[in-house]
Enzyme design. Structure first.
Site, PDB file in Angstrom:
ATOM      1  N   CYS A 166      -6.519 -11.458  10.796  1.00 54.57           N
ATOM      2  CA  CYS A 166      -5.610 -12.747  10.903  1.00 54.57           C
ATOM      3  C   CYS A 166      -6.566 -13.755  11.142  1.00 54.57           C
ATOM      4  O   CYS A 166      -6.496 -14.908  10.792  1.00 54.57           O
ATOM      5  CB  CYS A 166      -4.554 -12.598  11.699  1.00 54.57           C
ATOM      6  SG  CYS A 166      -3.000 -11.847  10.718  1.00 54.57           S
ATOM      7  N   HIS A 208       0.445 -10.919   7.083  1.00 52.65           N
ATOM      8  CA  HIS A 208      -0.052  -9.655   7.834  1.00 52.65           C
ATOM      9  C   HIS A 208       1.051  -8.553   7.749  1.00 52.65           C
ATOM     10  O   HIS A 208       2.267  -8.706   7.946  1.00 52.65           O
ATOM     11  CB  HIS A 208       0.109 -10.076   9.353  1.00 52.65           C
ATOM     12  CG  HIS A 208      -0.316  -8.927  10.337  1.00 52.65           C
ATOM     13  ND1 HIS A 208      -1.738  -8.517  10.712  1.00 52.65           N
ATOM     14  CD2 HIS A 208       0.518  -7.796  10.898  1.00 52.65           C
ATOM     15  CE1 HIS A 208      -1.709  -7.612  11.555  1.00 52.65           C
ATOM     16  NE2 HIS A 208      -0.395  -7.064  11.544  1.00 52.65           N
ATOM     17  N   ASN A 265      -7.562   3.034   4.114  1.00 53.80           N
ATOM     18  CA  ASN A 265      -7.199   4.013   4.973  1.00 53.80           C
ATOM     19  C   ASN A 265      -6.007   3.507   5.793  1.00 53.80           C
ATOM     20  O   ASN A 265      -5.551   2.502   6.205  1.00 53.80           O
ATOM     21  CB  ASN A 265      -8.342   3.856   6.166  1.00 53.80           C
ATOM     22  CG  ASN A 265      -9.701   4.329   5.628  1.00 53.80           C
ATOM     23  OD1 ASN A 265      -9.902   5.106   4.784  1.00 53.80           O
ATOM     24  ND2 ASN A 265     -10.761   3.541   6.191  1.00 53.80           N
ATOM     25  N   HIS A 280      -4.557  -4.186  10.011  1.00 51.80           N
ATOM     26  CA  HIS A 280      -4.203  -5.351   9.061  1.00 51.80           C
ATOM     27  C   HIS A 280      -4.418  -4.891   7.636  1.00 51.80           C
ATOM     28  O   HIS A 280      -5.589  -4.401   7.538  1.00 51.80           O
ATOM     29  CB  HIS A 280      -4.845  -6.588   9.300  1.00 51.80           C
ATOM     30  CG  HIS A 280      -4.575  -7.722   8.503  1.00 51.80           C
ATOM     31  ND1 HIS A 280      -3.972  -8.878   8.973  1.00 51.80           N
ATOM     32  CD2 HIS A 280      -4.450  -7.803   7.023  1.00 51.80           C
ATOM     33  CE1 HIS A 280      -3.718  -9.803   7.747  1.00 51.80           C
ATOM     34  NE2 HIS A 280      -3.867  -9.083   6.745  1.00 51.80           N
ATOM     35  N   HIS A 327      -5.845  -3.345   4.500  1.00 48.58           N
ATOM     36  CA  HIS A 327      -7.156  -3.709   3.709  1.00 48.58           C
ATOM     37  C   HIS A 327      -7.417  -2.770   2.720  1.00 48.58           C
ATOM     38  O   HIS A 327      -7.174  -1.553   3.085  1.00 48.58           O
ATOM     39  CB  HIS A 327      -8.127  -4.258   4.559  1.00 48.58           C
ATOM     40  CG  HIS A 327      -8.397  -3.105   5.526  1.00 48.58           C
ATOM     41  ND1 HIS A 327      -7.840  -2.915   6.689  1.00 48.58           N
ATOM     42  CD2 HIS A 327      -9.423  -2.058   5.800  1.00 48.58           C
ATOM     43  CE1 HIS A 327      -8.154  -1.752   7.355  1.00 48.58           C
ATOM     44  NE2 HIS A 327      -9.353  -1.440   6.756  1.00 48.58           N
TER      45      HIS A 327
HETATM   46  P1  5GP Z   1     -10.801   0.741   8.653  1.00 48.79           P
HETATM   47  O1  5GP Z   1     -11.337   1.823   9.317  1.00 48.79           O
HETATM   48  O2  5GP Z   1      -9.655  -0.121   9.359  1.00 48.79           O
HETATM   49  O3  5GP Z   1     -10.189   1.073   7.219  1.00 48.79           O
HETATM   50  O4  5GP Z   1     -11.881  -0.215   8.422  1.00 48.79           O
HETATM   51  C1  5GP Z   1     -12.185  -1.600   9.239  1.00 48.79           C
HETATM   52  C2  5GP Z   1     -13.290  -2.019   8.627  1.00 48.79           C
HETATM   53  O5  5GP Z   1     -13.389  -3.367   8.939  1.00 48.79           O
HETATM   54  C3  5GP Z   1     -14.700  -1.366   9.008  1.00 48.79           C
HETATM   55  O6  5GP Z   1     -15.269  -1.193   7.741  1.00 48.79           O
HETATM   56  C4  5GP Z   1     -15.280  -2.360   9.924  1.00 48.79           C
HETATM   57  O7  5GP Z   1     -16.713  -2.429   9.685  1.00 48.79           O
HETATM   58  C5  5GP Z   1     -14.491  -3.675   9.305  1.00 48.79           C
HETATM   59  N1  5GP Z   1     -14.723  -4.797  10.321  1.00 48.79           N
HETATM   60  C6  5GP Z   1     -14.229  -4.462  11.635  1.00 48.79           C
HETATM   61  N2  5GP Z   1     -14.291  -6.052  12.213  1.00 48.79           N
HETATM   62  C7  5GP Z   1     -14.846  -6.918  11.494  1.00 48.79           C
HETATM   63  C8  5GP Z   1     -15.301  -8.183  11.513  1.00 48.79           C
HETATM   64  O8  5GP Z   1     -14.870  -8.830  12.487  1.00 48.79           O
HETATM   65  N3  5GP Z   1     -15.644  -8.649  10.204  1.00 48.79           N
HETATM   66  C9  5GP Z   1     -15.902  -8.218   9.122  1.00 48.79           C
HETATM   67  N4  5GP Z   1     -16.584  -8.788   8.321  1.00 48.79           N
HETATM   68  N5  5GP Z   1     -15.754  -6.865   9.206  1.00 48.79           N
HETATM   69  C10 5GP Z   1     -15.063  -6.060  10.102  1.00 48.79           C
HETATM   70 ZN    ZN Z   2      -3.233  -9.595  10.665  1.00 48.86          ZN
END
Ligand code: 5GP
Ligand code: ZN
Length: 114
Positions: A7, A46, A87, A98, A100
């Protein structure tokens, strides 16, 4: 959600490399890419995870997937192939709560899904 990293990215409180934006969706480069193309596609509204979605979110989810396919084309990985990943929850490896999708490509990815 005031304490949500994504967010804050939507609100430009945290910088990111935005590759696509419209009224419902933001797409930006993953800060820790696992492949030459690694983009995160998120709804501006969100929701914590897929588990939070309702039937009225059907069009939004469809839009997220269509944006992913358009980005795959624009980023040059549509023909070579890619992976569109969500995931969900702790066992699914979700770190950022959040919703994605990861769009990952630009190299031959491993065959393992677990
Ligand atoms: P998840 O494991 O939740 O599916 O993936 C989260 C993803 O968010 C990870 O691949 C991580 O590298 C990415 N990520 C986490 N924090 C940030 C951020 O502040 N900026 C960006 N651009 N990516 C982020
Ligand atoms: Zn959010």
């Amino acid at each position: 959600m005031s304490d949500c990293i994504f967010c804050k990215i939507i609100n430009r409180e945290i910088p990111s490399e935005v590759v696509y934006e419209d009224e419902r969706v933001l797409a930006f480069k993953d800060i820790n890419p696992v492949a030459p193309v690694h983009v995160l596609i998120i709804p501006k509204k969100h929701s914590e995870s897929l588990n939070d979605l309702n039937p009225e979110d059907e069009a939004l989810v469809g839009h997220l997937v269509i944006v992913a396919t358009q980005l795959a084309e624009e980023l040059g990985i549509a023909d070579s192939g890619y992976r569109l990943v969500n995931n969900c929850g702790d066992d699914g490896g979700q770190v950022v709560k959040h919703l994605h999708f990861h769009l990952i490509g630009g190299k031959r990815l491993g065959i393992h899904i677990c």
